[in-house]
Motif scaffolding. Structure first.
Motif, short mmCIF file in Angstrom:
data_model
loop_
_atom_site.label_atom_id
_atom_site.label_comp_id
_atom_site.label_asym_id
_atom_site.label_seq_id
_atom_site.Cartn_x
_atom_site.Cartn_y
_atom_site.Cartn_z
N ALA A 137 -4.31 6.34 -11.38
CA ALA A 137 -3.85 4.95 -11.36
C ALA A 137 -3.46 4.61 -12.80
N SER A 138 -2.63 3.58 -12.95
CA SER A 138 -2.19 3.22 -14.30
C SER A 138 -3.39 2.78 -15.14
N LEU A 139 -3.24 2.90 -16.46
CA LEU A 139 -4.34 2.50 -17.37
C LEU A 139 -4.69 1.03 -17.16
N GLU A 140 -3.64 0.20 -16.99
CA GLU A 140 -3.85 -1.23 -16.81
C GLU A 140 -4.70 -1.51 -15.57
N CYS A 141 -4.36 -0.83 -14.51
CA CYS A 141 -5.05 -1.02 -13.24
C CYS A 141 -6.51 -0.53 -13.34
N ARG A 142 -6.70 0.60 -13.98
CA ARG A 142 -8.07 1.14 -14.11
C ARG A 142 -8.92 0.24 -15.00
N THR A 143 -8.29 -0.36 -16.01
CA THR A 143 -9.03 -1.28 -16.89
C THR A 143 -9.46 -2.51 -16.10
N ARG A 144 -8.55 -3.02 -15.30
CA ARG A 144 -8.83 -4.22 -14.49
C ARG A 144 -10.00 -3.97 -13.53
N ARG A 145 -9.95 -2.80 -12.90
CA ARG A 145 -11.01 -2.47 -11.93
C ARG A 145 -12.37 -2.35 -12.62
N LEU B 152 -3.37 17.49 -4.21
CA LEU B 152 -2.40 16.45 -3.85
C LEU B 152 -2.62 15.23 -4.74
N LEU B 153 -1.54 14.70 -5.28
CA LEU B 153 -1.66 13.53 -6.14
C LEU B 153 -1.62 12.26 -5.30
N VAL B 154 -2.63 11.40 -5.46
CA VAL B 154 -2.60 10.10 -4.79
C VAL B 154 -2.73 9.04 -5.88
N ASP B 155 -1.67 8.22 -6.05
CA ASP B 155 -1.70 7.16 -7.04
C ASP B 155 -2.26 5.90 -6.36
N THR B 156 -3.40 5.43 -6.85
CA THR B 156 -4.09 4.32 -6.17
C THR B 156 -3.74 2.95 -6.75
N SER B 157 -2.81 2.91 -7.72
CA SER B 157 -2.53 1.64 -8.43
C SER B 157 -2.24 0.49 -7.47
N ASP B 158 -1.41 0.77 -6.45
CA ASP B 158 -1.00 -0.31 -5.56
C ASP B 158 -1.63 -0.21 -4.18
N LEU B 159 -2.72 0.52 -4.09
CA LEU B 159 -3.38 0.67 -2.79
C LEU B 159 -4.75 0.00 -2.80
N SER B 160 -5.15 -0.52 -1.63
CA SER B 160 -6.50 -1.06 -1.51
C SER B 160 -7.46 0.12 -1.29
N ILE B 161 -8.75 -0.15 -1.47
CA ILE B 161 -9.75 0.92 -1.25
C ILE B 161 -9.63 1.44 0.18
N ASP B 162 -9.48 0.52 1.15
CA ASP B 162 -9.36 0.95 2.55
C ASP B 162 -8.17 1.89 2.75
N GLN B 163 -7.06 1.56 2.10
CA GLN B 163 -5.86 2.42 2.24
C GLN B 163 -6.10 3.81 1.65
N VAL B 164 -6.79 3.86 0.51
CA VAL B 164 -7.05 5.16 -0.11
C VAL B 164 -8.01 5.98 0.77
N ALA C 168 -10.16 5.45 -11.52
CA ALA C 168 -9.14 5.67 -10.47
C ALA C 168 -9.71 5.36 -9.09
N GLY C 169 -11.02 5.08 -9.03
CA GLY C 169 -11.65 4.71 -7.75
C GLY C 169 -12.36 5.86 -7.07
N LYS C 170 -12.58 6.94 -7.81
CA LYS C 170 -13.12 8.16 -7.19
C LYS C 170 -14.45 7.96 -6.47
N SER C 171 -15.44 7.35 -7.16
CA SER C 171 -16.79 7.28 -6.56
C SER C 171 -16.80 6.48 -5.28
#
Ligand code: DC
Length: 224
Positions: free
Chosen positions: A149-157, A200-212, A16-19
């Motif tokens: 983030a969606s499974l597809e998006c996390r797999t891609r990352r 708070l839930l933050v869905d990162t699927s459609d966000l850039s790292i900078d936005q998150v 999900a981009g946590k680290s």
């Protein structure tokens, strides 16, 4: 400031981009960064190194208790030492990743690592990321975020990371592995992955790292 006001707790599933995000938010706030996944990885690496029977809960717990673990943030990135040996790369191998569930389901192992995590957070303002930070490690944290983030998006990352590291990627297999790890984290008896009621839930699927990073920094400043 009390313990509760100095912690940003970030949880969520693998990829999900946590680290990346937590590290940058910590820099922006001038807080320390705590990567608790690296601690479970280090404990797993040590058990493998000492050929501990991964199905023997007591020996696994003793191995974790005996571990001398140092995690440093350096200008070149994170450095992880176990018993004075640099294991920064070694804890990221597929073998370690595949076998972590043997340790992260073990309550005695979790107790030892949670204790280290709490002591770290008590010493300094901290951005901590993992699976049980807002629910178990720092339940009183004022700022809790659940990154998804969606499974597809996390797999891609994850595939992008592996490709950058020069590792071959089989997308279908990777997706299955991430899904399986999700299920294991969510369904384990001790400290399952779940969103804390006040996170708070933050869905990162459609966000850039900078936005998150910007979103989380704003939330942290509002809440702390
Ligand atoms: O975030 P990561 O992929 O480095 O985490 C590795 C594993 O450690 C993950 O599969 C679940 C486990 N983990 C945990 O059980 N509790 C935490 N607080 C952090 C990680």
């Amino acid at each position: 400031m009390s313990e509760a006001t100095q912690i940003v707790a970030i949880d969520g599933p693998a990829g999900a981009g946590k680290s990346t995000v937590a590290r940058r938010v910590a820099q922006q706030l001038g807080f320390a960064f705590l990567d608790t996944g690296a601690m479970y990885r280090a404990a797993t690496w040590r058990a493998l190194k000492h050929a501990v029977d991964l199905d023997d809960p007591q020996t696994l717990a003793a191995s974790t208790e005996a571990m001398n673990l140092v995690i440093e943030e350096t200008p070149e990135g994170q450095r992880v030492l176990v018993d004075d040996e640099d294991v920064t790369q070694a804890i990221r191998t597929p073998e370690v990743t595949r076998l972590i569930f043997k340790l992260d389901q073990n309550s005695a192992v979790r107790r030892t690592l949670v204790e280290l995590q709490r002591r770290f957070g008590e010493r300094q303002p901290t951005v901590a990321e993992g699976r049980d930070i807002g629910t178990v490690v720092f339940p009183k944290a004022k700022c809790k975020i659940y990154l998804d983030a969606s499974l597809e998006c996390r797999t891609r990352r994850r595939a992008d990371d592996l490709e950058k590291a020069g590792r071959p990627v089989d997308l279908d297999r990777l997706r299955d592995e991430i899904h399986e790890r999700d299920e294991k984290s969510r369904n384990r008896a001790d400290s399952p992955l779940r969103r804390a009621d006040d996170a708070l839930l933050v869905d990162t699927s459609d966000l850039s790292i900078d936005q998150v990073v910007t979103t989380l920094e704003r939330l942290a400043r509002e809440r702390l």
